[in-house]
Design a protein around this motif. Structure first.
Motif: not given
Length: 267
Positions: A129-144, A152-160
């Motif tokens: 897809l030409g994006l090379e890297n990604m960073l993701m996060h999400g909430s836990e399962r919540l009542p709402g 997608f596509g950070l300009p530099h290699r994602p770090r901690p």
């Protein structure tokens, strides 16, 4: 993700500005401006895909945000409600018990053996897809409902440290997406050709409970054929073609927040 992250003075300023700017976000346009402004200053990226899930883990809402023109085929592969990459990533991370936030480097020199959380199979697709890297996060399962975000596509290699920034901003992303999803649902509800009737709302409730047409008919004191006819009219009203789609659409329109009149009398 365990290492200590010390923010520079500039990063602290960017983080504070991003948090302050997120507080008044109520509508989709405000959310877009925030993600392309203060959020970009702290975490530059090409595309942000935001997903919201309902109480039954069904996908309720998806936003694909980008500041440049995104080719239609690429957008579909990232954001499709059926099998888009963002949805598959969310299902993978939320269903495997993997730890979040997570990052993936798919650049030409990336080592598949260093791809954590079982994400190595996604490296080839990212490169394609030409994006090379990604960073993701999400909430836990919540009542709402839960939310999930993929950059997608950070300009530099994602770090901690980038994952740490996203972790700090997750509550603001989560609340903002819930707000705009509710606002859009209310706007969509106003576009229906007519309101959903009390009887249709009752039937849709029992459909969500997994009842067949005949079972719903017994509960409501009508025939299974009458239930089927009500459902067909409801499908046309909601613009769907089956029970699963009707349930998902009902979730978006908040039809299940209304207590059906006959429920108190149902067995």
């Amino acid at each position: 993700m365990e290492q200590l992250v010390i923010l520079s003075q500039l990063e602290q300023e960017y983080l504070l500005h991003a948090i302050e700017a997120a507080l008044p976000v109520q509508h989709a346009r405000q959310f877009f401006l925030w993600t392309q402004g203060q959020l970009q200053a702290l975490l530059p990226h090409q595309v942000l895909v935001c997903l919201q899930f309902g109480a039954q883990e069904e996908l309720q809402h998806i936003e694909c945000l980008h500041s440049t023109v995104l080719e239609a085929g690429l957008r579909s592969r990232l954001c499709s409600r059926d099998d888009g990459l963002a949805l598959r990533l969310a299902q993978h991370c939320r269903g495997s018990g993997g730890r979040l936030p997570a990052l993936l480097d798919a650049g030409p020199h990336a080592d598949p053996l260093k791809a954590g959380q079982g994400l190595a199979p996604f490296q080839g697709e990212l490169r394609e897809l030409g994006l090379e890297n990604m960073l993701m996060h999400g909430s836990e399962r919540l009542p709402g409902g839960a939310t999930f975000f993929v950059m997608f596509g950070l300009p530099h290699r994602p770090r901690p440290r980038h994952a740490y920034f996203l972790q700090l901003l997750l509550p603001y992303l989560h609340i903002s997406l819930q707000r705009i999803s509710r606002q859009q649902a209310q706007a969509q509800a106003g576009t229906l050709a007519r309101p959903v009737s009390a009887r249709e709302a009752e039937i849709l409730h029992w459909v969500r409970e997994g009842k067949s047409n005949d079972e719903i008919g017994m509960i409501l004191g009508i025939s299974g054929l009458t239930v089927k006819n009500h459902l067909q009219r409801l499908y046309r009203l909601l613009g769907v073609s089956n029970r699963a789609q009707a349930i998902a659409r009902g979730m978006v329109l908040q039809l299940f927040d209304r207590a059906p009149l006959m429920l108190a009398n149902a067995a």
